[in-house]
Design a protein around this motif. Structure first.
Motif, PDB file in Angstrom:
ATOM      1  N   PRO A  18     114.112  31.350  31.872  1.00 48.54           N
ATOM      2  CA  PRO A  18     113.141  30.318  31.540  1.00 48.54           C
ATOM      3  C   PRO A  18     112.449  29.694  32.750  1.00 48.54           C
ATOM      4  N   ASN A  19     111.128  29.672  32.699  1.00 52.17           N
ATOM      5  CA  ASN A  19     110.254  29.150  33.751  1.00 52.17           C
ATOM      6  C   ASN A  19     110.257  29.986  35.027  1.00 52.17           C
ATOM      7  N   PHE A  20     111.055  31.015  35.086  1.00 48.99           N
ATOM      8  CA  PHE A  20     111.096  31.905  36.250  1.00 48.99           C
ATOM      9  C   PHE A  20     111.061  33.353  35.800  1.00 48.99           C
ATOM     10  N   GLU A  21     110.284  33.626  34.748  1.00 49.74           N
ATOM     11  CA  GLU A  21     110.233  34.962  34.165  1.00 49.74           C
ATOM     12  C   GLU A  21     109.678  36.006  35.120  1.00 49.74           C
ATOM     13  N   ILE A  22     108.733  35.615  35.966  1.00 49.26           N
ATOM     14  CA  ILE A  22     108.062  36.556  36.859  1.00 49.26           C
ATOM     15  C   ILE A  22     108.940  36.810  38.074  1.00 49.26           C
ATOM     16  N   GLY A  23     109.316  38.078  38.240  1.00 53.61           N
ATOM     17  CA  GLY A  23     110.234  38.447  39.320  1.00 53.61           C
ATOM     18  C   GLY A  23     109.570  39.229  40.432  1.00 53.61           C
ATOM     19  N   ALA A  24     110.280  40.205  40.948  1.00 56.71           N
ATOM     20  CA  ALA A  24     109.852  40.986  42.106  1.00 56.71           C
ATOM     21  C   ALA A  24     108.640  41.853  41.802  1.00 56.71           C
ATOM     22  N   ARG A  25     107.830  42.063  42.824  1.00 54.06           N
ATOM     23  CA  ARG A  25     106.673  42.946  42.696  1.00 54.06           C
ATOM     24  C   ARG A  25     107.157  44.386  42.632  1.00 54.06           C
ATOM     25  N   ILE A  26     106.514  45.185  41.768  1.00 51.44           N
ATOM     26  CA  ILE A  26     106.852  46.598  41.622  1.00 51.44           C
ATOM     27  C   ILE A  26     105.565  47.421  41.624  1.00 51.44           C
ATOM     28  N   SER A  27     105.687  48.712  41.851  1.00 55.99           N
ATOM     29  CA  SER A  27     104.512  49.583  41.846  1.00 55.99           C
ATOM     30  C   SER A  27     104.028  49.809  40.415  1.00 55.99           C
ATOM     31  N   ARG A  28     102.831  50.331  40.272  1.00 57.02           N
ATOM     32  CA  ARG A  28     102.300  50.626  38.942  1.00 57.02           C
ATOM     33  C   ARG A  28     103.158  51.685  38.254  1.00 57.02           C
ATOM     34  N   ASN A  29     103.606  52.683  39.000  1.00 57.68           N
ATOM     35  CA  ASN A  29     104.472  53.708  38.409  1.00 57.68           C
ATOM     36  C   ASN A  29     105.795  53.119  37.929  1.00 57.68           C
ATOM     37  N   GLN A  30     106.352  52.198  38.702  1.00 53.81           N
ATOM     38  CA  GLN A  30     107.581  51.534  38.269  1.00 53.81           C
ATOM     39  C   GLN A  30     107.324  50.698  37.017  1.00 53.81           C
ATOM     40  N   ALA A  31     106.152  50.069  36.954  1.00 54.38           N
ATOM     41  CA  ALA A  31     105.794  49.272  35.779  1.00 54.38           C
ATOM     42  C   ALA A  31     105.673  50.177  34.545  1.00 54.38           C
ATOM     43  N   LEU A  32     105.030  51.336  34.689  1.00 58.26           N
ATOM     44  CA  LEU A  32     104.927  52.291  33.581  1.00 58.26           C
ATOM     45  C   LEU A  32     106.315  52.692  33.086  1.00 58.26           C
ATOM     46  N   PHE A  33     107.183  53.051  34.016  1.00 60.85           N
ATOM     47  CA  PHE A  33     108.544  53.466  33.652  1.00 60.85           C
ATOM     48  C   PHE A  33     109.291  52.331  32.965  1.00 60.85           C
ATOM     49  N   ARG A  34     109.151  51.135  33.511  1.00 67.10           N
ATOM     50  CA  ARG A  34     109.867  49.977  32.954  1.00 67.10           C
ATOM     51  C   ARG A  34     109.444  49.708  31.506  1.00 67.10           C
ATOM     52  N   VAL A  35     108.145  49.696  31.230  1.00 69.66           N
ATOM     53  CA  VAL A  35     107.662  49.410  29.875  1.00 69.66           C
ATOM     54  C   VAL A  35     108.033  50.553  28.929  1.00 69.66           C
ATOM     55  N   ARG A  36     107.923  51.793  29.400  1.00 65.09           N
ATOM     56  CA  ARG A  36     108.313  52.934  28.557  1.00 65.09           C
ATOM     57  C   ARG A  36     109.795  52.896  28.210  1.00 65.09           C
ATOM     58  N   SER A  37     110.586  52.275  29.073  1.00 68.28           N
ATOM     59  CA  SER A  37     112.033  52.170  28.864  1.00 68.28           C
ATOM     60  C   SER A  37     112.437  50.925  28.089  1.00 68.28           C
ATOM     61  N   GLY A  38     111.463  50.150  27.642  1.00 63.49           N
ATOM     62  CA  GLY A  38     111.762  48.956  26.859  1.00 63.49           C
ATOM     63  C   GLY A  38     111.795  47.670  27.652  1.00 63.49           C
ATOM     64  N   GLY A  39     111.527  47.738  28.957  1.00 61.89           N
ATOM     65  CA  GLY A  39     111.507  46.540  29.785  1.00 61.89           C
ATOM     66  C   GLY A  39     110.136  45.880  29.780  1.00 61.89           C
ATOM     67  N   ASP A  40     110.059  44.696  30.306  1.00 61.17           N
ATOM     68  CA  ASP A  40     108.819  43.929  30.337  1.00 61.17           C
ATOM     69  C   ASP A  40     108.276  43.810  31.755  1.00 61.17           C
TER      70      ASP A  40
END
Length: 114
Positions: A18-40
């Motif tokens: 809560p209030n700290f949802e935004i975490g570490a910066r990741i690459s676009r490819n890591q973001a694609l993998f994360r969302v495809r895996s069910g992560g946000d």
């Protein structure tokens, strides 16, 4: 926001922080993998969020404005809506994660396919 975020960049998003949802910066490819895996993930710009959601699942992405807090949610008693608008890749709420973007409370309660 609790941290500085840069346009065109992607960040880990943790709905359980809560209030700290935004975490570490990741690459676009890591973001694609994360969302495809069910992560946000989070990105500051709507255009980047929409583009990522469409790359996760070809076709249209389902857009939702910020959700209203429900009784029992961490922010249910806070003033204003503390949630972020987001996309569901392919309109699938179960198979993929969310792509959050922008400012808290934006267009609360609205939704559309686009």
């Amino acid at each position: 926001m609790p941290r500085e975020v840069l346009p065109g960049e992607f960040y880990v998003f943790d709905r359980g922080a809560p209030n700290f949802e935004i975490g570490a910066r990741i690459s676009r490819n890591q973001a694609l993998f994360r969302v495809r895996s069910g992560g946000d993930v989070y990105t500051p710009a709507n255009s980047d969020a929409s583009s990522l959601a469409k790359d996760v699942h070809p076709g249209k992405a389902f857009w939702e404005g910020a959700h209203q807090p429900r009784p029992g949610d961490w922010d249910a008693d806070e003033l204003g809506n503390r949630r972020f608008p987001h996309y569901h890749p392919g309109g699938d709420h179960d198979a993929y994660g969310h792509v959050f973007y922008g400012e808290r409370g934006y267009r609360a309660g609205e939704a559309r396919r686009g």
